[in-house]
Design a protein around this motif. Structure first.
Motif, PDB file in Angstrom:
ATOM      1  N   LEU A 277      41.418  33.387   1.589  1.00 10.23           N
ATOM      2  CA  LEU A 277      40.618  33.102   0.398  1.00 10.23           C
ATOM      3  C   LEU A 277      41.121  31.879  -0.366  1.00 10.23           C
ATOM      4  O   LEU A 277      40.367  31.279  -1.126  1.00 10.23           O
ATOM      5  CB  LEU A 277      40.650  34.308  -0.552  1.00 10.23           C
ATOM      6  CG  LEU A 277      40.032  35.615  -0.073  1.00 10.23           C
ATOM      7  CD1 LEU A 277      40.295  36.698  -1.090  1.00 10.23           C
ATOM      8  CD2 LEU A 277      38.542  35.446   0.158  1.00 10.23           C
TER       9      LEU A 277
ATOM     10  N   PRO B  53      39.215  28.129   0.090  1.00  8.50           N
ATOM     11  CA  PRO B  53      37.929  28.023  -0.617  1.00  8.50           C
ATOM     12  C   PRO B  53      38.086  28.037  -2.132  1.00  8.50           C
ATOM     13  O   PRO B  53      37.351  27.339  -2.847  1.00  8.50           O
ATOM     14  CB  PRO B  53      37.148  29.262  -0.137  1.00  8.50           C
ATOM     15  CG  PRO B  53      37.743  29.593   1.183  1.00  8.50           C
ATOM     16  CD  PRO B  53      39.201  29.244   1.065  1.00  8.50           C
TER      17      PRO B  53
ATOM     18  N   TYR C  99      36.534  24.894  -4.005  1.00 11.81           N
ATOM     19  CA  TYR C  99      35.258  25.074  -4.697  1.00 11.81           C
ATOM     20  C   TYR C  99      35.392  25.499  -6.152  1.00 11.81           C
ATOM     21  O   TYR C  99      34.461  25.307  -6.933  1.00 11.81           O
ATOM     22  CB  TYR C  99      34.398  26.095  -3.938  1.00 11.81           C
ATOM     23  CG  TYR C  99      34.028  25.629  -2.552  1.00 11.81           C
ATOM     24  CD1 TYR C  99      33.222  24.515  -2.364  1.00 11.81           C
ATOM     25  CD2 TYR C  99      34.506  26.289  -1.425  1.00 11.81           C
ATOM     26  CE1 TYR C  99      32.883  24.067  -1.104  1.00 11.81           C
ATOM     27  CE2 TYR C  99      34.180  25.854  -0.151  1.00 11.81           C
ATOM     28  CZ  TYR C  99      33.369  24.745   0.007  1.00 11.81           C
ATOM     29  OH  TYR C  99      33.055  24.297   1.267  1.00 11.81           O
TER      30      TYR C  99
ATOM     31  N   ALA D 138      35.965  27.713   8.014  1.00 10.43           N
ATOM     32  CA  ALA D 138      34.875  28.686   7.931  1.00 10.43           C
ATOM     33  C   ALA D 138      34.706  29.444   9.241  1.00 10.43           C
ATOM     34  O   ALA D 138      34.455  30.654   9.245  1.00 10.43           O
ATOM     35  CB  ALA D 138      33.574  27.976   7.560  1.00 10.43           C
TER      36      ALA D 138
ATOM     37  N   SER E 278      36.694  37.849   9.982  1.00  8.16           N
ATOM     38  CA  SER E 278      35.865  38.923   9.420  1.00  8.16           C
ATOM     39  C   SER E 278      35.433  39.909  10.495  1.00  8.16           C
ATOM     40  O   SER E 278      35.414  41.124  10.266  1.00  8.16           O
ATOM     41  CB  SER E 278      34.644  38.331   8.709  1.00  8.16           C
ATOM     42  OG  SER E 278      33.737  37.747   9.630  1.00  8.16           O
TER      43      SER E 278
ATOM     44  N   ILE F  17      33.399  40.581   2.904  1.00  6.41           N
ATOM     45  CA  ILE F  17      33.574  39.542   1.881  1.00  6.41           C
ATOM     46  C   ILE F  17      33.936  38.206   2.535  1.00  6.41           C
ATOM     47  O   ILE F  17      33.382  37.153   2.197  1.00  6.41           O
ATOM     48  CB  ILE F  17      34.668  39.964   0.876  1.00  6.41           C
ATOM     49  CG1 ILE F  17      34.232  41.224   0.120  1.00  6.41           C
ATOM     50  CG2 ILE F  17      34.973  38.826  -0.102  1.00  6.41           C
ATOM     51  CD1 ILE F  17      35.312  41.801  -0.777  1.00  6.41           C
ATOM     52  N   VAL F  18      34.852  38.257   3.492  1.00  4.64           N
ATOM     53  CA  VAL F  18      35.264  37.036   4.197  1.00  4.64           C
ATOM     54  C   VAL F  18      34.097  36.456   4.984  1.00  4.64           C
ATOM     55  O   VAL F  18      33.895  35.238   5.033  1.00  4.64           O
ATOM     56  CB  VAL F  18      36.457  37.339   5.137  1.00  4.64           C
ATOM     57  CG1 VAL F  18      36.779  36.140   6.012  1.00  4.64           C
ATOM     58  CG2 VAL F  18      37.681  37.741   4.321  1.00  4.64           C
TER      59      VAL F  18
ATOM     60  N   MET G  77      31.771  34.596   2.640  1.00  6.79           N
ATOM     61  CA  MET G  77      32.365  33.337   2.202  1.00  6.79           C
ATOM     62  C   MET G  77      32.358  32.301   3.318  1.00  6.79           C
ATOM     63  O   MET G  77      32.140  31.109   3.075  1.00  6.79           O
ATOM     64  CB  MET G  77      33.792  33.584   1.714  1.00  6.79           C
ATOM     65  CG  MET G  77      33.874  34.356   0.418  1.00  6.79           C
ATOM     66  SD  MET G  77      35.562  34.472  -0.220  1.00  6.79           S
ATOM     67  CE  MET G  77      35.889  32.752  -0.595  1.00  6.79           C
TER      68      MET G  77
ATOM     69  N   PHE H 147      28.935  30.914   3.521  1.00  3.88           N
ATOM     70  CA  PHE H 147      28.701  30.051   2.357  1.00  3.88           C
ATOM     71  C   PHE H 147      29.265  28.648   2.600  1.00  3.88           C
ATOM     72  O   PHE H 147      28.603  27.635   2.318  1.00  3.88           O
ATOM     73  CB  PHE H 147      29.352  30.664   1.112  1.00  3.88           C
ATOM     74  CG  PHE H 147      29.441  29.725  -0.064  1.00  3.88           C
ATOM     75  CD1 PHE H 147      28.326  29.471  -0.842  1.00  3.88           C
ATOM     76  CD2 PHE H 147      30.633  29.082  -0.359  1.00  3.88           C
ATOM     77  CE1 PHE H 147      28.405  28.593  -1.918  1.00  3.88           C
ATOM     78  CE2 PHE H 147      30.725  28.205  -1.436  1.00  3.88           C
ATOM     79  CZ  PHE H 147      29.608  27.968  -2.215  1.00  3.88           C
ATOM     80  N   ILE H 148      30.491  28.575   3.125  1.00  4.29           N
ATOM     81  CA  ILE H 148      31.105  27.266   3.375  1.00  4.29           C
ATOM     82  C   ILE H 148      30.308  26.475   4.396  1.00  4.29           C
ATOM     83  O   ILE H 148      30.035  25.276   4.222  1.00  4.29           O
ATOM     84  CB  ILE H 148      32.562  27.445   3.850  1.00  4.29           C
ATOM     85  CG1 ILE H 148      33.421  28.020   2.728  1.00  4.29           C
ATOM     86  CG2 ILE H 148      33.150  26.106   4.316  1.00  4.29           C
ATOM     87  CD1 ILE H 148      34.837  28.363   3.151  1.00  4.29           C
TER      88      ILE H 148
END
Length: 264
Positions: free
Chosen positions: A26, A29, A33, A117, A124, A247-248, A251, A254-255
C-alpha cells in the motif's frame, strides 16, 4: 487527503503484523497519489518504512523465539543480492521513456507504477485464494534450491518497486520447508527488514529524503504493526487475508486505469 495517508500508515503496519507482509504494497500508491512523490522517491521511501516497521516488529518475535534464522539466511542472502541488482543496476539505467513510438508513450514513472500494479493484482489473487497446499517440513536440496531462487526473485522485486515481498516469502517458507504459519510470518518480517533497509541505504543518492515526514509516517506504521501482532495472537491472520486481498485488487486496477487512461 494527507490525514487519510497518515491513517493508511497505521494500516500498513497492521497488515504486516497480521500476515507477515502485504501491508507494504500500500505504501507506494499512498506516497504517489496522496503525498505526490514521484515513483522513484516513493519506492525508496517505501523501503525505509517497510524495513523499519518490519525490524521493530521482529523484536517481539525474537523474544518468542519464532524467527528461523537459518532459513532467513538461506533466503535472505540471494534476496539481498537481488535488491542490490535492482537498485544499483536496473533503476539508475532505466531510460526516461520505455516506449515512445507507434503513438504509444510509456515513461519510466509510468512503467514502474504499472509494474507495481501488476504485482498488486498477483498479490491480491494469492491473498483471496483460500486453499493452501499443506506441506510438512521437507529439508531436501530441491526445496532449498527453489528457496534460493525465490529469494533472488523477491530481492529483485523489492528493489524495483519498494514492496517487501511478504506475499511471496510466507507461502514459500510454509510450502517449501514446512514452517508453521507463525514462524513463517516472523521469519518473513526479519527477511523483509534486511532487504528493505539495505535497498533504502543503497538508494539515498537518488532522492532527497524528508526525514521529518519519514519519522512521522514510519512511527504510525510501527504503531500499526504492534496492533497487528497483538491481534494475531487472538485471530488467525489467514482469515483476514481474502478481505485485504480484495482491497489490494481494487487499488491495483485503479493504478492501471489511472496510468493508462487518465494520465495527464
Amino acid at each position: 487527503m494527507e490525514i487519510l495517508g497518515y491513517l493508511a500508515a497505521i494500516l500498513i503496519g497492521l497488515v504486516m503484523g497480521l500476515i507477515g507482509g502485504g501491508g507494504s504494497i500500500l505504501s507506494v500508491p499512498i506516497f504517489v497519489y496522496i503525498f505526490g512523490f514521484d515513483p522513484i522517491t516513493a519506492t525508496t521511501l517505501s523501503l525505509f518504512v517497510v524495513g523499519t516497521t518490519s525490524l521493530v516488529g521482529t523484536t517481539g518475535f525474537m523474544r518468542q523465539k519464532l524467527i528461523d534464522f537459518r532459513t532467513a539466511f538461506i533466503f535472505g542472502v540471494p534476496s539481498i543480492l537481488g535488491v542490490l541488482f535492482s537498485r544499483r543496476l536496473i533503476i539508475p539505467h532505466l531510460p526516461d521513456y520505455i516506449i515512445n513510438r507507434w503513438g504509444i508513450t510509456m515513461t519510466k514513472d509510468m512503467f514502474l507504477l504499472l509494474l507495481f500494479a501488476i504485482l498488486m493484482l498477483i498479490s491480491s489473487f494469492k491473498m483471496i485464494r483460500k486453499t493452501e497446499r499443506p506441506f510438512g517440513r521437507k529439508e531436501n536440496g530441491n526445496n532449498y534450491t527453489i528457496l534460493l531462487s525465490q529469494g533472488l526473485l523477491v530481492g529483485i522485486i523489492t528493489g524495483l518497486i519498494g514492496a517487501g515481498g511478504g506475499f511471496l516469502i510466507v507461502p514459500a517458507l510454509v510450502m517449501l520447508i514446512g514452517l508453521p504459519m507463525k514462524r513463517a510470518v516472523a521469519t518473513s518480517l526479519f527477511i523483509i527488514s534486511m532487504n528493505s533497509l539495505l535497498g533504502f541505504a543503497s538508494s539515498l543518492k537518488m532522492i532527497t529524503a524528508d526525514w521529518g515526514f519519514l519519522a512521522i509516517f514510519t512511527s504510525l506504521s510501527v504503531i500499526g504493526i504492534f496492533i497487528g501482532i497483538g491481534i494475531s495472537k487472538k485471530i488467525d491472520g489467514r482469515k483476514l487475508k481474502p478481505i485485504f486481498g480484495y482491497i489490494v485488487w481494487v487499488m491495483g486496477l485503479f493504478i492501471i486505469i489511472k496510468e493508462i487512461f487518465f494520465k495527464q
